[in-house]
Write a protein that holds these residues in place. Sequence first.
Motif, short mmCIF file in Angstrom:
data_model
loop_
_atom_site.label_atom_id
_atom_site.label_comp_id
_atom_site.label_asym_id
_atom_site.label_seq_id
_atom_site.Cartn_x
_atom_site.Cartn_y
_atom_site.Cartn_z
N SER A 5 36.99 41.11 52.57
CA SER A 5 35.58 40.78 52.42
C SER A 5 34.78 41.99 51.95
N LEU A 6 35.12 43.18 52.47
CA LEU A 6 34.42 44.39 52.06
C LEU A 6 34.68 44.69 50.59
N ALA A 7 35.90 44.42 50.11
CA ALA A 7 36.20 44.60 48.69
C ALA A 7 35.37 43.64 47.84
N CYS A 8 35.18 42.42 48.33
CA CYS A 8 34.32 41.47 47.62
C CYS A 8 32.89 41.98 47.54
N VAL A 9 32.40 42.58 48.63
CA VAL A 9 31.05 43.13 48.64
C VAL A 9 30.95 44.30 47.66
N LEU A 10 31.96 45.17 47.64
CA LEU A 10 31.97 46.28 46.69
C LEU A 10 31.88 45.75 45.26
N TYR A 11 32.65 44.72 44.96
CA TYR A 11 32.63 44.12 43.62
C TYR A 11 31.23 43.65 43.27
N GLU A 12 30.57 42.97 44.21
CA GLU A 12 29.24 42.42 43.94
C GLU A 12 28.20 43.52 43.80
N VAL A 13 28.29 44.56 44.61
CA VAL A 13 27.33 45.65 44.52
C VAL A 13 27.47 46.39 43.19
N LEU A 14 28.70 46.47 42.68
CA LEU A 14 28.94 47.15 41.41
C LEU A 14 28.53 46.32 40.21
N ALA A 69 35.82 44.66 37.29
CA ALA A 69 34.39 44.99 37.33
C ALA A 69 33.95 45.74 36.08
N SER A 70 34.84 46.59 35.54
CA SER A 70 34.47 47.40 34.37
C SER A 70 34.30 46.56 33.11
N THR A 71 34.84 45.34 33.10
CA THR A 71 34.63 44.46 31.94
C THR A 71 33.27 43.77 32.01
N LEU A 72 32.67 43.75 33.18
CA LEU A 72 31.35 43.15 33.33
C LEU A 72 30.24 44.19 33.20
N GLY A 128 26.78 43.00 40.41
CA GLY A 128 25.71 42.03 40.57
C GLY A 128 26.21 40.61 40.62
N ARG A 129 27.53 40.42 40.58
CA ARG A 129 28.14 39.09 40.63
C ARG A 129 29.19 39.02 41.73
N ARG A 130 29.32 37.86 42.34
CA ARG A 130 30.39 37.67 43.31
C ARG A 130 31.72 37.56 42.57
N PRO A 131 32.82 37.92 43.23
CA PRO A 131 34.11 37.87 42.53
C PRO A 131 34.42 36.50 41.95
N PHE A 132 34.07 35.45 42.68
CA PHE A 132 34.29 34.08 42.22
C PHE A 132 32.98 33.32 42.36
N ALA A 133 32.63 32.60 41.33
CA ALA A 133 31.34 31.92 41.30
C ALA A 133 31.25 30.87 42.40
N PRO A 134 30.16 30.86 43.16
CA PRO A 134 29.98 29.80 44.17
C PRO A 134 29.77 28.46 43.49
N GLY A 135 30.04 27.41 44.20
CA GLY A 135 29.89 26.07 43.63
C GLY A 135 30.87 25.13 44.26
N ASP A 136 31.79 24.62 43.45
CA ASP A 136 32.78 23.67 43.93
C ASP A 136 33.65 24.33 45.00
N PRO A 137 33.61 23.86 46.25
CA PRO A 137 34.38 24.50 47.33
C PRO A 137 35.87 24.54 47.04
N LEU A 138 36.40 23.47 46.43
CA LEU A 138 37.83 23.42 46.13
C LEU A 138 38.20 24.52 45.14
N ALA A 139 37.39 24.68 44.09
CA ALA A 139 37.66 25.72 43.09
C ALA A 139 37.53 27.10 43.71
N LEU A 140 36.55 27.28 44.61
CA LEU A 140 36.35 28.58 45.23
C LEU A 140 37.54 28.93 46.12
#
Length: 533
Positions: free
Chosen positions: A216-225, A251-254, A227-239
């Motif tokens: 979870s902390l790695a996900c937060v690091l990704y978002e702080v770097l 992250a460097s590609t974004l 501005g996007r969550r690692p996986f887009a929220p939305g369809d719970p099954l897809a998430l």
Amino acid sequence: MSAEPPAPDPEHFGPYRVLGVLGSGGMGRVLRAHDAEHEREVALKVLHPQWAQDEGYRGRFRREARIVARLNEPHVIPIHRYGEIDGQLFLDMRLVEGEDLDSLLRRGGPVDPARAVDLIGQVAHALDAAHAMGLVHRDVKPSNVLLVARSDGGDLVTSAAGEDFAYLADFGIARGGDEGTGPGLTATGTAVGSTEYMAPERFGPGAPDARSDVYSLACVLYEVLTGRRPFAPGDPLALMYAHLHEEPPPASTLRSSLPPGLDDVVRRGMAKDPGRRWQTAGELSAAARAALAASGVPVPRPDAAAATVGPDGGAGVRTPTRREHLGDAPSERPPAQAPDRKPWLTRLTWAVAAIAVLAVLLLTALLVVIDGRADDATADASEAGARLVALSLPAGVDPAGCNVEPPAEGELRRLSCPSDSQPEGVPTGRYTALGGAGAAEEFAAHVEANDLRQLQEPGDCGSSDTPQGWAEVTDADDRVLGRLSCAVDDDGDAELRWVWDDLGTLGFVEQRGGGEDGLSSLRSWWSSEADRS
């Protein structure tokens, strides 16, 4: 039956003078209050009276509060006092004036790499301290990282690396990694935590451990770097599928200004296999600092106040190196052969026949593959639905006492849980996972068909003034988690329905012939066993 405890004075709670409401949810409210004894303003978490009437929960509350209060770590919000006043359990905590990281990101976008790594390092100190005492936070996310307001009154968006002080909040739902799924200090139900940041193993039956918080902390690091969550929220099954099987874009590609070495840090932190991750939050933080240092980015000094907590900062950390991604060189085509212009009709006839046979074989093979993939997709959807339903089952429901029913159109999984196969006090229920926004749409259709009006909060369900209706279920920060409805059908049966947006699941329980009185008892059961707020 014991008498209900007296309603507290709205302006006072024991020795505390109530100054305002900071947030509310199914478990209770968080108040801004003045502690006259110590002459200070505090954040007062007051639980609904029903929790104090549960002897098992009272014992667990005190046990968990005692452990969290012993977390003498600068980046954990201190608990001053805990106990019971006028039949209500409470936590007296330091009042933090400032802004949560989620709000900061929404206002200002991603922060510079050095500031991001500094913030993650502070949260890592808090996690390492908790993990050392056997606690797993289970809900590490930006909204649970509180930044102290600047002393000069300036906007936190403009702060630079090294100027922040962060707290990891909501340790109220922390618990030991080997504990069950009963209610924590601020949340209940099995799906404790936010699915946008949930480690893959959290979708299975096993208990989470410290490495789940690292993910979870790695996900937060990704978002702080980024501005996007690692996986887009939305369809719970897809998430859920993404957490289990996919990798987020580096992250460097974004954000091209990011040092590519941070990609390796995040990638390892989000490894699907817990054994392949950084094993502690401190290791992840140290690796991120090393990646910045290797790229020449100035890094703030480690937090000296918390440096004694957790593992040795840089020991054994590999410095990531820049990797060049080279594509395969284009292959040269062989020189074209001069066409044979002689009329070899016999050969042509055989060639046409061979092509026709080959086409039939290929088509047959393709149909078999497509059919097999369809079967696999159906099986995968069924398995995913089973995991989502398992996450959303109320804490008191025994899955062994439920029957798997054939899912209707749009459903992934349906469980029917007969009351005679459940522990005493658990109502008859049905729990369903749907694809896409199906759960929310079905709930909305039920509300419209029954002309249910919106209530102020879930606690209004079954009350004498507004027994029937629907309400949003929100967390302490007023973020919508789902919705709850309460109604009496034409046969006089009391019915409760609820939807969890992040899981895409619907819950339904009923009390035959319960009428409006039955709604109150159902809602009390739901608040203690199924509410995730």
